[in-house]
Design a protein around this motif. Structure first.
Motif, PDB file in Angstrom:
ATOM      1  N   TYR A  13       0.842  -1.199   0.000  1.00  0.00           N
ATOM      2  CA  TYR A  13       0.000   0.000   0.000  1.00  0.00           C
ATOM      3  C   TYR A  13       0.873   1.243   0.000  1.00  0.00           C
ATOM      4  O   TYR A  13       2.001   1.216   0.510  1.00  0.00           O
ATOM      5  CB  TYR A  13      -0.911   0.014   1.234  1.00  0.00           C
ATOM      6  CG  TYR A  13      -2.122  -0.882   1.109  1.00  0.00           C
ATOM      7  CD1 TYR A  13      -3.162  -0.545   0.258  1.00  0.00           C
ATOM      8  CD2 TYR A  13      -2.208  -2.062   1.836  1.00  0.00           C
ATOM      9  CE1 TYR A  13      -4.270  -1.366   0.127  1.00  0.00           C
ATOM     10  CE2 TYR A  13      -3.320  -2.891   1.720  1.00  0.00           C
ATOM     11  CZ  TYR A  13      -4.350  -2.527   0.855  1.00  0.00           C
ATOM     12  OH  TYR A  13      -5.437  -3.335   0.729  1.00  0.00           O
ATOM     13  N   SER A  39      -7.558 -10.925  11.776  1.00  0.00           N
ATOM     14  CA  SER A  39      -7.749  -9.584  11.245  1.00  0.00           C
ATOM     15  C   SER A  39      -6.396  -8.955  10.917  1.00  0.00           C
ATOM     16  O   SER A  39      -5.447  -9.082  11.678  1.00  0.00           O
ATOM     17  CB  SER A  39      -8.497  -8.756  12.289  1.00  0.00           C
ATOM     18  OG  SER A  39      -8.753  -7.486  11.777  1.00  0.00           O
ATOM     19  N   SER A  44      -8.721  -9.482   3.000  1.00  0.00           N
ATOM     20  CA  SER A  44      -9.505  -8.563   2.155  1.00  0.00           C
ATOM     21  C   SER A  44      -8.669  -8.038   1.000  1.00  0.00           C
ATOM     22  O   SER A  44      -9.159  -7.907  -0.119  1.00  0.00           O
ATOM     23  CB  SER A  44     -10.000  -7.364   2.961  1.00  0.00           C
ATOM     24  OG  SER A  44     -10.979  -7.761   3.856  1.00  0.00           O
ATOM     25  N   GLN A  83     -19.170  -8.155   3.460  1.00  0.00           N
ATOM     26  CA  GLN A  83     -19.678  -8.377   4.821  1.00  0.00           C
ATOM     27  C   GLN A  83     -20.929  -7.548   5.110  1.00  0.00           C
ATOM     28  O   GLN A  83     -21.868  -8.024   5.722  1.00  0.00           O
ATOM     29  CB  GLN A  83     -18.558  -7.980   5.784  1.00  0.00           C
ATOM     30  CG  GLN A  83     -18.890  -8.139   7.230  1.00  0.00           C
ATOM     31  CD  GLN A  83     -17.670  -7.863   8.092  1.00  0.00           C
ATOM     32  OE1 GLN A  83     -16.592  -7.542   7.607  1.00  0.00           O
ATOM     33  NE2 GLN A  83     -17.849  -8.004   9.383  1.00  0.00           N
TER      34      GLN A  83
HETATM   35  P1  ADP Z   1     -11.384  -5.906   7.194  1.00  0.00           P
HETATM   36  O1  ADP Z   1     -12.771  -6.437   7.280  1.00  0.00           O
HETATM   37  O2  ADP Z   1     -10.667  -6.302   5.965  1.00  0.00           O
HETATM   38  O3  ADP Z   1     -10.571  -6.101   8.414  1.00  0.00           O
HETATM   39  P2  ADP Z   1     -11.132  -3.139   7.853  1.00  0.00           P
HETATM   40  O4  ADP Z   1     -12.272  -2.764   8.728  1.00  0.00           O
HETATM   41  O5  ADP Z   1      -9.785  -3.457   8.396  1.00  0.00           O
HETATM   42  O6  ADP Z   1     -11.612  -4.348   6.941  1.00  0.00           O
HETATM   43  O7  ADP Z   1     -10.930  -2.038   6.727  1.00  0.00           O
HETATM   44  C1  ADP Z   1     -12.018  -1.343   6.162  1.00  0.00           C
HETATM   45  C2  ADP Z   1     -11.487  -0.429   5.055  1.00  0.00           C
HETATM   46  O8  ADP Z   1     -10.390   0.364   5.513  1.00  0.00           O
HETATM   47  C3  ADP Z   1     -10.958  -1.208   3.850  1.00  0.00           C
HETATM   48  O9  ADP Z   1     -11.368  -0.558   2.674  1.00  0.00           O
HETATM   49  C4  ADP Z   1      -9.460  -1.167   4.002  1.00  0.00           C
HETATM   50  O10 ADP Z   1      -8.830  -1.182   2.724  1.00  0.00           O
HETATM   51  C5  ADP Z   1      -9.231   0.152   4.708  1.00  0.00           C
HETATM   52  N1  ADP Z   1      -8.049   0.077   5.589  1.00  0.00           N
HETATM   53  C6  ADP Z   1      -7.735  -0.926   6.435  1.00  0.00           C
HETATM   54  N2  ADP Z   1      -6.572  -0.694   7.050  1.00  0.00           N
HETATM   55  C7  ADP Z   1      -6.151   0.503   6.574  1.00  0.00           C
HETATM   56  C8  ADP Z   1      -4.998   1.311   6.815  1.00  0.00           C
HETATM   57  N3  ADP Z   1      -4.023   0.929   7.659  1.00  0.00           N
HETATM   58  N4  ADP Z   1      -4.886   2.479   6.169  1.00  0.00           N
HETATM   59  C9  ADP Z   1      -5.839   2.864   5.307  1.00  0.00           C
HETATM   60  N5  ADP Z   1      -6.932   2.152   5.017  1.00  0.00           N
HETATM   61  C10 ADP Z   1      -7.096   0.992   5.653  1.00  0.00           C
END
Ligand code: ADP
Ligand code: ADP
Length: 226
Positions: A13, A39, A44, A83
């Motif tokens: 990323y 997690s 994802s 989800q």
């Molecule tokens: P998951 O169900 O995959 O654990 P999250 O709740 O962690 O989903 O993430 C929700 C959204 O936030 C996703 O679109 C993910 O790409 C984004 N996201 C997750 N971690 C980060 C991060 N460290 N920085 C920026 N965006 C993030």
């Protein structure tokens, strides 16, 4: 044939988080493949990269013998269920199911016919005029599934599609989803952090950890006691 083949698939990323470390994997045609892991391990990201919602930083994704890495999401012949279902709240069930067909420029009458037929197949026939807010959780989950099925994709990607259901509905949905996948024979990748769910549903599974696939095999192979 709709095998999914990952070849040294990598995702970094912006900012430097390495979410996928050069993954190699083949999910076979018609297989129900579960991706299990805690997690933050990259589940994802892997699904979203296969779907084309994230660009890969390296490596390739093939569906059958076609390299889809450079294709747009709509051209990959993949349907994804999230989800939170991601249904459009202002549209009826029928309009939601028909939406991907509209994006593909299918005509109005054919769209309506296909949406109705798919709704019937999933037991949503009497509910097509309702909006998502007027459905139970299980019905919303079926509506999301119907929307994914309407285009008859070659590949299903599921991102924890059952985790917002209560325990009883989750068991029901497991059986239903598995039966549907069998009947359609659609190659499926199913993300979950629930080991029992993976065990009950998967033909094969991978345990993911810190962006790597630690173990790949049938449930018996992966969970066999040493
Ligand atoms: P998951 O169900 O995959 O654990 P999250 O709740 O962690 O989903 O993430 C929700 C959204 O936030 C996703 O679109 C993910 O790409 C984004 N996201 C997750 N971690 C980060 C991060 N460290 N920085 C920026 N965006 C993030
Ligand atoms: P999982 O689905 O297994 O919960 P994710 O694929 O959401 O894992 O996240 C894998 C890693 O990538 C995590 O470290 C997360 O913080 C990071 N990540 C996810 N989405 C983004 C994003 N959009 N930007 C930056 N980092 C992200």
């Amino acid at each position: 044939m709709a095998d999914i083949t990952l070849n040294r698939l990598a995702k970094v990323y912006p900012g430097g988080v390495r979410a996928l470390h050069d993954l190699d994997l083949t999910v076979r045609d018609g297989e129900f493949f579960a991706l299990l892991g805690p997690s933050g391990c990259g589940k994802s990201t892997l699904l979203r990269t296969i779907a084309g919602l994230e660009a890969a930083s390296g490596g390739t994704v093939h569906i059958g013998d076609r390299d889809v890495t450079a294709l747009q999401p709509g051209e990959r012949d993949i349907a994804m269920v999230f989800q939170d279902y991601a249904l459009f709240p202002h549209m009826t069930v029928e309009e939601n199911i028909a939406y991907p067909l509209k994006v593909k420029k299918v005509g109005r009458a054919e769209r309506a016919a296909k949406a109705r037929r798919t709704a019937e197949e999933l037991g949503l026939g009497p509910l097509v005029e309702r909006r998502p807010g007027q459905l139970s959780g299980g019905q919303q989950q079926r509506a999301a599934l119907a929307r994914a099925m309407a285009c008859r994709p070659r590949v299903f990607l599921f991102d924890e599609p059952l985790s917002n259901l209560d325990a009883r509905m989750r068991l029901e949905a497991r059986t239903f989803l598995k039966k549907l996948q069998r009947e359609l024979g659609v190659t499926t990748v199913f993300v979950t952090h629930d080991q029992a769910e993976a065990l009950a549903m998967a033909d094969r599974l991978a345990v993911m950890e810190s962006g790597e696939l630690r173990q790949v095999g049938t449930p018996t192979e992966v969970f066999r006691r040493p």
